[in-house]
Scaffold this motif. Sequence first.
Motif, PDB file in Angstrom:
ATOM      1  N   ARG A  27      15.831 128.705 -53.838  1.00 37.34           N
ATOM      2  CA  ARG A  27      15.321 127.213 -54.546  1.00 37.34           C
ATOM      3  C   ARG A  27      14.090 127.160 -55.347  1.00 37.34           C
ATOM      4  O   ARG A  27      13.002 126.987 -54.366  1.00 37.34           O
ATOM      5  N   ASP A  40      21.559 123.905 -56.120  1.00 36.08           N
ATOM      6  CA  ASP A  40      21.219 124.753 -54.780  1.00 36.08           C
ATOM      7  C   ASP A  40      22.380 124.682 -53.699  1.00 36.08           C
ATOM      8  O   ASP A  40      22.602 126.116 -53.490  1.00 36.08           O
ATOM      9  N   HIS A  41      24.049 124.565 -54.131  1.00 33.14           N
ATOM     10  CA  HIS A  41      24.619 124.704 -54.277  1.00 33.14           C
ATOM     11  C   HIS A  41      25.500 126.242 -54.106  1.00 33.14           C
ATOM     12  O   HIS A  41      25.950 127.229 -53.467  1.00 33.14           O
ATOM     13  N   LEU A  42      25.121 126.427 -55.354  1.00 34.42           N
ATOM     14  CA  LEU A  42      25.582 127.314 -56.146  1.00 34.42           C
ATOM     15  C   LEU A  42      24.035 128.602 -55.896  1.00 34.42           C
ATOM     16  O   LEU A  42      24.987 129.919 -55.364  1.00 34.42           O
ATOM     17  N   ASN A  43      23.528 128.738 -54.849  1.00 34.42           N
ATOM     18  CA  ASN A  43      22.326 129.947 -55.245  1.00 34.42           C
ATOM     19  C   ASN A  43      21.788 128.924 -53.649  1.00 34.42           C
ATOM     20  O   ASN A  43      20.514 129.008 -53.673  1.00 34.42           O
ATOM     21  N   PRO A  44      22.461 129.484 -51.988  1.00 32.14           N
ATOM     22  CA  PRO A  44      22.258 128.950 -51.280  1.00 32.14           C
ATOM     23  C   PRO A  44      21.100 130.616 -50.431  1.00 32.14           C
ATOM     24  O   PRO A  44      20.793 130.449 -51.387  1.00 32.14           O
ATOM     25  N   ARG A  55      21.755 115.415 -59.942  1.00 30.46           N
ATOM     26  CA  ARG A  55      22.818 115.768 -59.217  1.00 30.46           C
ATOM     27  C   ARG A  55      22.787 117.592 -59.972  1.00 30.46           C
ATOM     28  O   ARG A  55      24.167 118.555 -59.411  1.00 30.46           O
ATOM     29  N   LYS A  92      20.979 119.554 -57.481  1.00 31.46           N
ATOM     30  CA  LYS A  92      22.092 119.956 -56.156  1.00 31.46           C
ATOM     31  C   LYS A  92      23.120 121.174 -56.307  1.00 31.46           C
ATOM     32  O   LYS A  92      23.530 121.877 -55.588  1.00 31.46           O
ATOM     33  N   VAL A  93      23.720 121.184 -57.995  1.00 32.16           N
ATOM     34  CA  VAL A  93      24.542 122.114 -58.175  1.00 32.16           C
ATOM     35  C   VAL A  93      23.582 123.717 -58.079  1.00 32.16           C
ATOM     36  O   VAL A  93      24.193 124.476 -57.269  1.00 32.16           O
TER      37      VAL A  93
END
Length: 160
Positions: free
Chosen positions: A89, A82-86, A76, A79-80
């Motif tokens: 990675r 990845d969502h905050l730093n599109p 999780r 995923k957070v």
Amino acid sequence: MNTEVSVIGTTGSTFLPLGGSHSGLFGLQITPVFIAMNRHVAGDSSPKRGVSATERIARIRNNPLRAVAIVKGRQRLAKVADHLNPGFRPLSALRLAAGLSQSELAGKMDMKQPNIARLEKKPGDPSLSTLQKLAAVLGVDIREVIAAVEATNKAEADRV
């Protein structure tokens, strides 16, 4: 049976002046002391308190429900991130997505944890064999690992 007397602690001290003068030249120094009587046990003179970090980790790993919960929590967190730093990675996000700690990844790669930490922070130019091991252990394509290394190196260069 031997009994040992030990001082557990004090609560501070107080000075009480003697006589009518409060000049503080003569008086009583009072220090309350907590005393405990302990039975002496041969071989173990210091009482053990709590659980060591190594024992706690072993307990968590041996409890399947906790181990699964920790893996899911790491996933999780990835995923957070990845969502905050599109589009960015790093290696740490790949590791978290695989549900691994740095120590676990190091063990699977036959490395030491500080080397994994260094690789995640400033990967530099890792060898092809290191990249291949990372890809195999993390269960991703080697291109993802190379992209993560390049992204981390670029972010480090931009920071400086």
